[in-house]
Scaffold this active site. Structure first.
Site: not given
Length: 212
Positions: A123, A143-145, A150, A152, A159, A185, A188
């Site tokens: 991540q 876009w990205v934690a 996160s 994920h 996803d 997203e 997601h």
């Protein structure tokens, strides 16, 4: 006319014919280009795709492997795959997606895992790449934690791909307690058990709008 002149005339005629064919082909391509651009505009969502993020250079130095939830480039996993990207997901989430996948299969749609559980290291690498791509941590956060926030990393997000499969789940996922969480997203999904009765809650514009 001499033989040489006749030969030269023949070559000239052949050359002219070749140029005419090439010009016609060029005109055809130019006429088709706007249609191709238009189709691409409407079928390709804006923004990074998680599979591209995690595949590109993420494992280039060898530190990131399948043990981190990294998925091999050009691949998408079965929901029954035993690798960490799938096995590391929350059990209730995975069960719900598998149930949805059975219904999707009846419609001829194959739900695949483009990204699932990720290690904090993967991540962080994705976040670092996003900062490089977008030029700032503020834009990358859309876009990205972070590894600490996160879904994920916690195993609470999946996803789905390909695009038609994510679209199917976006339309039908609430019945299985699965909801698209972020407007930007569409791939997601997270588990919202009450969605089967109450419907999915309002989506966040992007991850920066979510209070964790």
């Amino acid at each position: 006319m001499t033989t040489a002149q006749a030969s030269g005339s023949g070559r000239s005629a052949a050359l002219i014919a070749t140029l005419v064919v090439a010009a016609a082909a060029l005109v055809f391509v130019l006429l088709q280009a706007p249609n191709a651009i238009s189709a691409s505009t409407f079928t390709t969502p804006i923004g990074p795709v998680s599979t591209v993020q995690e595949r590109g250079e993420a494992a280039a130095d060898g530190r990131i492997t399948a043990a981190d939830g990294q998925i091999e480039a050009g691949s998408a996993l079965s929901l029954y795959d035993g690798s960490p990207a799938v096995a590391g997901l929350d059990g209730a989430l995975l069960d719900a997606v598998r149930t949805a996948a059975a219904a999707a299969a009846e419609d001829g749609v194959d739900l695949r895992v483009n990204s699932g559980w990720r290690s904090p290291e993967l991540q962080q690498l994705l976040l670092d790449e996003a900062v490089g791509t977008y030029g700032s941590a503020q834009e990358a956060a859309r876009w990205v934690a972070t590894p600490e926030t996160s879904e994920h990393v916690s195993g609470d997000a999946i996803d789905i791909g390909p695009w038609q499969s994510a679209e199917w789940l976006g339309r039908n996922g609430a019945a299985f307690g699965l909801c698209q969480v972020y407007e930007n997203e569409p791939w997601h999904f997270e588990l919202r058990p009450d969605a089967a009765v109450d419907g999915c809650p309002r989506m966040y514009r992007d991850p920066t709008e979510r209070v964790r």
